[in-house]
Design an enzyme around this catalytic site. Sequence first.
Site, PDB file in Angstrom:
ATOM      1  N   THR A 330       0.847  -1.197   0.000  1.00 11.82           N
ATOM      2  CA  THR A 330       0.000   0.000   0.000  1.00 11.82           C
ATOM      3  C   THR A 330       0.881   1.245   0.000  1.00 11.82           C
ATOM      4  OG1 THR A 330      -0.149   0.167   2.417  1.00 11.82           O
ATOM      5  CG2 THR A 330      -1.732  -1.273   1.310  1.00 11.82           C
ATOM      6  N   SER A 333       2.564   4.364  -4.712  1.00  5.09           N
ATOM      7  CA  SER A 333       2.722   5.310  -5.816  1.00  5.09           C
ATOM      8  C   SER A 333       3.937   6.220  -5.663  1.00  5.09           C
ATOM      9  CB  SER A 333       1.454   6.173  -5.955  1.00  5.09           C
ATOM     10  OG  SER A 333       1.229   6.914  -4.759  1.00  5.09           O
ATOM     11  N   TYR A 475      -0.754  11.329  14.770  1.00  2.00           N
ATOM     12  CA  TYR A 475       0.015  10.394  13.938  1.00  2.00           C
ATOM     13  C   TYR A 475       0.624   9.279  14.789  1.00  2.00           C
ATOM     14  CZ  TYR A 475       3.763   8.696  10.899  1.00  2.00           C
ATOM     15  OH  TYR A 475       4.613   7.899  10.164  1.00  2.00           O
TER      16      TYR A 475
END
Length: 511
Positions: A330, A333, A475
């Site tokens: 995942t 890109s 995060y």
Amino acid sequence: MTTYFVSGAESLLGRNLVTQLLNNPRCTAVHLCCPPDLVNRMEREWTQDSRVHAITWGSGDTAITGEIEHFVNIGSAPTQELLDFAVNHRARSFHQVWVTPSSDSELRLTAPDARTQIDVRQYRTSLILGDAQTGEPDAAREVLAIVARLARMPRLTPVVLPHLGSANIITADFAAAAINVLMHHPNPTARIVSIAAAEPTPIATLVNAFGKVAGAPHITTAPQILVRPATALAQAGLRVTDSSSTVRATRRAVLREIGLTKEVLARWQSPAPPPDERTAAVLNTSHITVPPVSEYANRMYRFWAANIDPDRHARTRRAKKITGRIVVVTGASSGVGRETALRLAREGAIVALVARRADQLHAVNNEIAQQGGTAFAYPCDLSDADAVDSLIKQILADHGAVDVLVNNAGRSIRRGIMDATDRMHDFERTMALNYFAAVRLTLGFLPSMHERHSGHIVNITTQGLQNHTPRFSAYLASKAALEEFGAVAGSELLSHGITFSSVKLPSYAQI
């Protein structure tokens, strides 16, 4: 008709030179002098050519009859016995080839010898990297080992070094072709002919050429105008830090681990004079030029990795483990996800690329295809639960099962806690992608892994969990949840052949 005697024929340069001599249409015999344990190997290498005769110095088979026109000694200084042997066989010329860039060694002969009328010629080669045609390395073995160590680092790791100097490098096939032409030239072009490149190659350029093939980080060197003041400042800092034995030991350990020590650089920076004008003219007329490293870097690194690298067996085992496996990545890109996908494809994995940006995802897919790998693009917004469920079904329908899942996709938000009191959605969005999407994918693929008693999940987290970096509460909380999920699930599923890994990336890594 021409006969040759070659001592040192077992070397890479020697074997290339023998091939050149055999291509001479006037060649009737080539006598190869080599150590006893290599005689059979030399005979096998040219088993189809009856003109080749391999012998061992000092044995009875050195009783060669007839004249030998050209004597060639490669490497070490010729012994008096070898010189007498050349004289007794009425040699027309004696060729001494020094295979070192050092200027300390000089052939202890004059040319020509007034007593014997032997035309003595000397050649000194610069660093011979290896054979550009076959890829077999010679001096390149040292730099290839350094490149292999660098390749263990993430490819995007910034490596900035001061100027490393330059090395005059050539290849064995070039050196053999040059010596072959010059030894048959009617007049010597110089007292000691330099078989070298016209210009040296920066060592950083050399390392980067092989590093590109190996997937190592790119080395950037600072311009000399910046290096001098920076070096002075660094030296002042070193004088302070060197007072600590721990610092000194750490620096030595790092340099030793990489292999880029002062001694190594000194060997590569050894001066080698370029060929003189007459030599260059003769070689240019014969169209003999030094090939650029970029032409053979791929071939030479592959040869070394397959046949010489001391870690090649362990690497082969790793490759076999991943070859043909279905790996879902995942966030594929860009950044770490993209580099991970490219590396896996090079190792033979079938990579399922997942990311939100379809155009960039298809670009990665095309790059893998161009490199001969296999990948499939699955555009998906992982923060959408329904989309993730559809993705799981599609991948299982296409491939039947998943061997490895790399949960790399993530979102980072940098905001102080007092600035987020009215921004609950920051925490919800971060958890949706960093935690819930990864857990949903893991749960979706676990049944097929459990059925086959095999599977591995890699969760990408952060080193920020170790120092509780301020302003990253959303995060870090999401990554902490993912890490703990993997630790608990891993302990439950280990006996079922399913394992979990957590990779803590540095905060500056681009996920």
